[in-house]
Enzyme design. Sequence first.
Site, mmCIF file in Angstrom:
data_model
loop_
_atom_site.group_PDB
_atom_site.id
_atom_site.type_symbol
_atom_site.label_atom_id
_atom_site.label_comp_id
_atom_site.label_asym_id
_atom_site.label_seq_id
_atom_site.Cartn_x
_atom_site.Cartn_y
_atom_site.Cartn_z
ATOM 1 C CB THR A 1 4.022 11.303 -3.853
ATOM 2 O OG1 THR A 1 4.397 12.097 -4.799
ATOM 3 C CG2 THR A 1 5.108 11.316 -3.044
ATOM 4 C CB SER B 1 6.758 6.084 -4.497
ATOM 5 O OG SER B 1 5.623 5.776 -3.954
#
Lengths: 273, 254
Positions: free
Chosen positions: A33, A201
């Site tokens: 992330t 990500s």
Amino acid sequence: MQKGGFNFDLYQRNVELIEKNNYKVPKTTKTGTTIVGVVFSDGVVLGADTRATSGPIVADPNCEKIHKISDYIWCAGAGTAADTENTTGMISLQLELLSLSTGRSPRVRTALTLLKNFLFRYHGYISAALVLGGVDFTGPHLHMIHPHGSTSTLPYISMGSGSLAAMAVLETGYNSKMGEEDAKSLVHQAILSGILNDLGSGGNVDLCVIKHKSMEFFRNVDTTNSKRKFRKKLPYMFKSGSTKILEKEIEEKMRKMEIVNEKESQIEELEEL
Amino acid sequence: MLNEFSNNTISLFLQKKKKKGSFFNFSLTTFSPNGKLLQIEHALKAVESGATSLGIKASNGVVIVTEKKLPTTLIDENSVKKIQKLNDGIGVIYSGLGPDYRVLISKARKKSQQYFKQYNEIIPVNIISRKVAGIMQEFTQSGGVRPFGVSLLVAGYDHNGPQLFQVDPSGSFWAWKATAIGKNSSNSKKFLEKRYKPDMEIEDAINTAILTLKEGFEGEMDEFNIEVGVITNDKKFRILEPEEVKDYISELNL
């Protein structure tokens, strides 16, 4: 009723299995992330990417990583998706109960304390790294929370596997006198940097701008990275005759049935009665 | 049988066991020979002697009002808030014992959050009423506790529209179009029967509610000794500010 917390009854057995029986421990799935938070003059901007990964596979190309804790307190989460969602969910309920009981709107530092105390109890086993931001009656606040339960209060924060890429952008672009538009664009660039430079990500950019008694959620504000350019149009169509037939064999699977007129036979039965 | 019974209590006393606050294993609410539960009847008496509260369900909302009768003028009336919210869309008022009410509100709020945790849905009005009624019933059948000395009026607006429920110390609950509890409840209900119309709008309902309260009010009614709570189709329960209440009262006086 089940008690909360973890059950360590099988610990001894597990240790023996690994050491003596050469049992291979299944690997924990890690999710990548990029999440970012920035304080500006009137409030806080939170940003996140939208890719959820399960090993090398993109499990969800457009998930929501910015969670609501209360109306003007929001939290972006990195780490194990289940942990971030359920932790923020539970603290959100506790905060609502508290706010009803005290008759006051909740404070960011209360959410911070509830989250850090919760995570510390589980000693890092709950893999939730959070960026908590919001505006309460004391002003705008931004905090980062690590899975073990430590916290920091900073003017700009990045977490997740893409945090290094995002932090590079934040360090270059941040200044303490930023306005709303500058802060939004900085967060946007930071998340984009994470999406482009980190494999874990990807997807779109989500932004959340919180000011005094106002919250704006910009879902998928930037979708340039999620449009696949070379995608074949579905469904796949093949010309008939493209597959060469080599042999043909027909088997009778079912005898054909005779259909009797149902209504007539029913009437006959009734008349007999 | 009787010896075992008394032996149990004696051994309990000697061991000083404490389970969840209730010392006894046996219920203090028991049937009388004519089939009544006297403790519940007495609880209802406690409700009847409490301050009047009433509620009216309009076509587009619900209003609940109550008398805020404070024993002396020295009490800071700002600290006393009788009407409480269970969540954004449900408000409650009571007649009877204030402390019992506070405990029930706490439990009800927790239940409503637990429901949200489990179903990811805001708890419907009839379900929370049922759960609160369940709690009240528990206290008529558990060891060493007494029934709650309050009746509640639960007002809310969910996907089934506006709803008004009453919950009693016995644990029974049912929906009303308009009702009153506490002192003068029977007179107030007669008054409401004449005035209630099913197609009433919320503004009309608020005026009728305050007028009904005025009928049985001892002394002068002003914006500081009543509380008014309203919910309309925005599904947000609101307790009216004293200035707004003053406007409604002055309209009635004209």
